[in-house]
Design an enzyme around this catalytic site. Sequence first.
Site, PDB file in Angstrom:
ATOM      1  N   SER A 216       0.823  -1.195   0.000  1.00  0.00           N
ATOM      2  CA  SER A 216       0.000   0.000   0.000  1.00  0.00           C
ATOM      3  C   SER A 216       0.869   1.262   0.000  1.00  0.00           C
ATOM      4  CB  SER A 216      -0.952  -0.039   1.204  1.00  0.00           C
ATOM      5  OG  SER A 216      -2.019   0.853   1.048  1.00  0.00           O
TER       6      SER A 216
ATOM      7  N   ASP B 140      -8.481  -5.784  -5.682  1.00  0.00           N
ATOM      8  CA  ASP B 140      -8.256  -4.548  -4.940  1.00  0.00           C
ATOM      9  C   ASP B 140      -8.898  -3.381  -5.675  1.00  0.00           C
ATOM     10  OD1 ASP B 140      -7.338  -2.786  -3.041  1.00  0.00           O
ATOM     11  OD2 ASP B 140      -5.287  -2.719  -3.804  1.00  0.00           O
TER      12      ASP B 140
ATOM     13  N   HIS C 111      -6.481  -6.323  -1.623  1.00  0.00           N
ATOM     14  CA  HIS C 111      -5.373  -5.451  -1.271  1.00  0.00           C
ATOM     15  C   HIS C 111      -4.295  -6.195  -0.484  1.00  0.00           C
ATOM     16  CE1 HIS C 111      -3.652  -1.460  -0.675  1.00  0.00           C
ATOM     17  NE2 HIS C 111      -3.554  -1.692   0.622  1.00  0.00           N
TER      18      HIS C 111
END
Length: 478
Positions: free
Chosen positions: A188, A396, A455
């Site tokens: 991320s 994601d 994610h």
Amino acid sequence: MHINTSNCLLILLSTFHLSCKMRNFSFAIFLITTITCIALPHFHGRLAMATCTQDGSERWGYVQVRPGAHMFWWHYKSPYRVHDPKKPWPIILWLQGGPGGSGVGIGNFGEVGPLDRNLNPRNFTWLRKADLLFVDNPVGTGYSFVEEEKLLVKTDEEAAKDLTTLLIKLFNRNKSLQRSPLYIVAESYGGKYAVTLGLSALKEIKAGRLKLKLGGIALGNSWMSPVDFVVSWAPLLKDFSRIDNSGLKTSTRLVEDIKEQIANGQMKEATKTWGELEMVIMNSSNYIDFYNIMRDAGSPPVSMTTNELSRKTTVNSYSRNLDSLRVLPGLVEDLKPLMNGVVKEKLKIPKNVNWAEQGDLVFEYFSGDFMTPRINEVDQLLDAGVQVTIYNGQLDLICSTKGAEAWVEKLKWKGLKTFLDMDRTPAYCGDDMETKAFRKSYKNLHFYWILKAGHFVPVDQPCISLDMVGNITRSPAR
């Protein structure tokens, strides 16, 4: 810090005995390692530099990266280590996102460390392929802390400077660490830390001030080019029937505002508009999970029961523009008792430091850098010959594969055209021969498309993730 050793031993021994009676042997082992370290020195008036288990399998401690700024780290030595003179055993430095997400908590107990959040052994721990080094970065995150708020950092470069200081203090005095190539693996927002740290580390290595070998950098679902991601959200959700034309229209207008604000250098305003866009997406889609578009916000992962997380809690977190939820709903909601309980006691964290999955002040301080892209840094790393791997979960939204492909196409690296023209190859894991991923490599650029993952790729697809990490690190593990 003053420690009453006798009382600590009594408490730990009684808890160890209770754990054995309950047949939670991994928890008991987790505690007994603390007992072996309890007598190591903690100096009055300041934190001990490092503490370790008797067998040397774990080391942890604080590094003062600047006066008044203390960064916490935790190093695990792999029990699967293979000695191969031709392939040295690697170390993975895990960088969590946020900004303000705790790697020591989330990455470790939530994703890839040796134990899960229940302190049970993780079958697909990345220790099978490498040593693991977790840090709470930037300072103000997790167990890391500052003595004054003004010592918090505001940019990726400032965070990289602190991380470089940490690496210098850990590696320069440890020849064993120096023999292992370091792979920076990020998730991320951590991807932005990773590339700025990579460049900073290379500079210090070249100058002789940092003694380590940089093996490569891996960017997992990384927030490398915010505008490319936000552009992808509404069209992707429209194709998935999660928003209608009205939601698409409103989202498109806000995206144009973000583009204009970034072009004018209004980065804090762009971050604010990003938050507004997320709320439009949430409302238009009936609260889709930004981290897995096949679920609603508040829906538990497959491995969890439905009553482990309430929808209300998640929606309230999203209503704060996700400032306090930079992590998967349900993944770490139950980590606070663990991290502020037995883990905090084992690690001898100062009593006034309370762990949280997300440092809200850290996120606030980064609001001026949050929407800044780091594509140029990737180009510089590729030109320097650094191995760069990008991997993305198919499901994601926040860092969508569509957005990742878009920023990769903006690279100026001389090998890009050949890379883009190449065909992908499928990847499998296990005996069922189901396609788990696709991959592509050219020279020092590699891309993995991970199927049926959101994610948090290591959580959704642990088997193929472990194989991928073995490839990235060139691990000699069998």
